[in-house]
Design a protein around this motif. Structure first.
Motif, PDB file in Angstrom:
ATOM      1  N   TYR A  49       0.835  -1.202   0.000  1.00  0.00           N
ATOM      2  CA  TYR A  49       0.000   0.000   0.000  1.00  0.00           C
ATOM      3  C   TYR A  49       0.871   1.254   0.000  1.00  0.00           C
ATOM      4  CZ  TYR A  49      -3.622   3.335   1.443  1.00  0.00           C
ATOM      5  OH  TYR A  49      -4.478   4.420   1.517  1.00  0.00           O
ATOM      6  N   ALA A  91      -3.577  -4.035  -2.803  1.00  0.00           N
ATOM      7  CA  ALA A  91      -3.072  -3.016  -1.890  1.00  0.00           C
ATOM      8  C   ALA A  91      -2.269  -1.950  -2.622  1.00  0.00           C
ATOM      9  CB  ALA A  91      -2.212  -3.666  -0.805  1.00  0.00           C
ATOM     10  N   GLY A  95      -3.268   2.011  -2.721  1.00  0.00           N
ATOM     11  CA  GLY A  95      -2.352   3.086  -2.362  1.00  0.00           C
ATOM     12  C   GLY A  95      -2.242   4.129  -3.464  1.00  0.00           C
TER      13      GLY A  95
END
Length: 322
Positions: A49, A91, A95
């Motif tokens: 992330y 993830a 992000g």
């Protein structure tokens, strides 16, 4: 390599791959231009992330470096589908979306390919007023040179891989790399128009990007002791934690004959000036009338390390280090 390609021209095309600009500019109307860029990097941290945030901030930076506002983004992904779980890819994308949304852009899709090593970045579309475009060149004598983020993320990344970075240093590095270079969004119009040149500091290091800002009629004088550095960078350099890219930059740019004064510096500080950055700060040449306003806005928006590091003088196309 690029000498083998014919430069394509069009009345609406203001910049392309020929000329060293940070993004392509395309005239939309009598008042506005489109800004289009793409960037992609390999992992610099373990957390997917966080890496997505850093890679997205790095990609968005080129639009900001042209004085523009990001509007749309597309994911560009290489991913080892048979080696890493899909949750990791999810993830990374989350992000990236967080940073794009924070920058005011819409994440509108993207493209993935299977790859042995993860790679991630964005295609970013933005817009800018024609009379507020920031180009890499255009600095004028008496302009002040401002750097908005400290140098040292390349060194810290190397130290992280060697397990020689403290938790606090890692947090500082990550915070800096994921910070958006969205300074132009907060500057008054009259101030934006007095920014005469801008680029973002990335893989070429500070010296490389300063060389890109030169033309044959100016010199850029840098006061090395005023260049902001991440706390502990020179100590890490003294331990040999210098990325290979810093040595390549040093070999390349010192051989041009356009950089003077390096011999007077401590070697650790010299290496820091060549350190390749991931999602580094903006490097601006500004009218001295607005330097205080820009520094005040930058520091209030979180660029606490922002500093005037030098000035532009009449000259013959050299970077002079004091």
């Amino acid at each position: 390599m690029l000498d083998n390609f014919t430069v394509q021209e069009h009345p609406r095309l203001l910049s392309s791959w020929k000329g060293g600009e940070d993004a392509t500019l395309w005239i939309l109307s009598d008042e506005r231009a489109a800004v289009l860029t793409v960037d992609i990097i390999t992992p610099v941290v373990d957390d997917p992330y966080t890496w997505g945030q850093i890679a997205a901030a790095n990609s968005l930076s080129d639009v900001f470096a042209m004085g523009g506002r990001p509007l749309l983004a597309l994911n560009v992904v290489g991913f080892p589908i048979n080696c890493l779980p899909l949750d990791t890819l999810s993830a990374i994308l989350e992000g990236g979306m967080e940073r794009a949304t924070k920058a005011g852009a819409i994440m509108a899709g993207g493209h993935t390919v299977e790859d042995d090593e993860p790679k991630y970045g964005l295609v970013v579309y933005g817009e800018v007023a024609l009379n507020e475009i920031w180009r890499t060149t255009g600095a004028r004598p008496k302009d002040k040179i401002i750097l908005t983020k400290p140098l040292g993320t390349g060194v810290f990344s190397t130290a992280l891989k060697a397990d020689l970075l403290s938790k606090e240093e890692e947090e500082v590095m990550i915070s800096q790399m994921m910070s958006l270079n969205d300074l132009p969004l907060y500057l008054p119009q009259e101030v934006r128009r007095k920014v005469h040149a801008c680029t973002d500091v990335t893989g070429f290091g500070l010296i490389g990007h300063l060389l890109n800002m030169l033309d044959e009629n100016i010199d850029i004088r840098i006061e090395a002791k005023r260049v902001p550095l991440l706390a502990g960078v020179t100590e890490k350099i003294s331990m040999g934690l210098v990325p290979a890219g810093a040595y390549r930059n040093k070999d390349c740019y010192k051989s041009t004959g356009k950089v003077t004064g390096l011999e007077s510096l401590d070697e650790n500080l010299e290496d820091a000036l060549f350190d390749p950055q991931t999602s580094g700060g903006l490097l601006l040449a500004v009218d001295p009338d607005v330097e205080d306003v820009i520094l005040d806005v930058a520091r209030k928006k979180g660029f606490v390390g922002s500093n005037v590091i030098g000035e532009v003088t009449e000259g013959k196309g050299k970077v002079k280090i004091n």
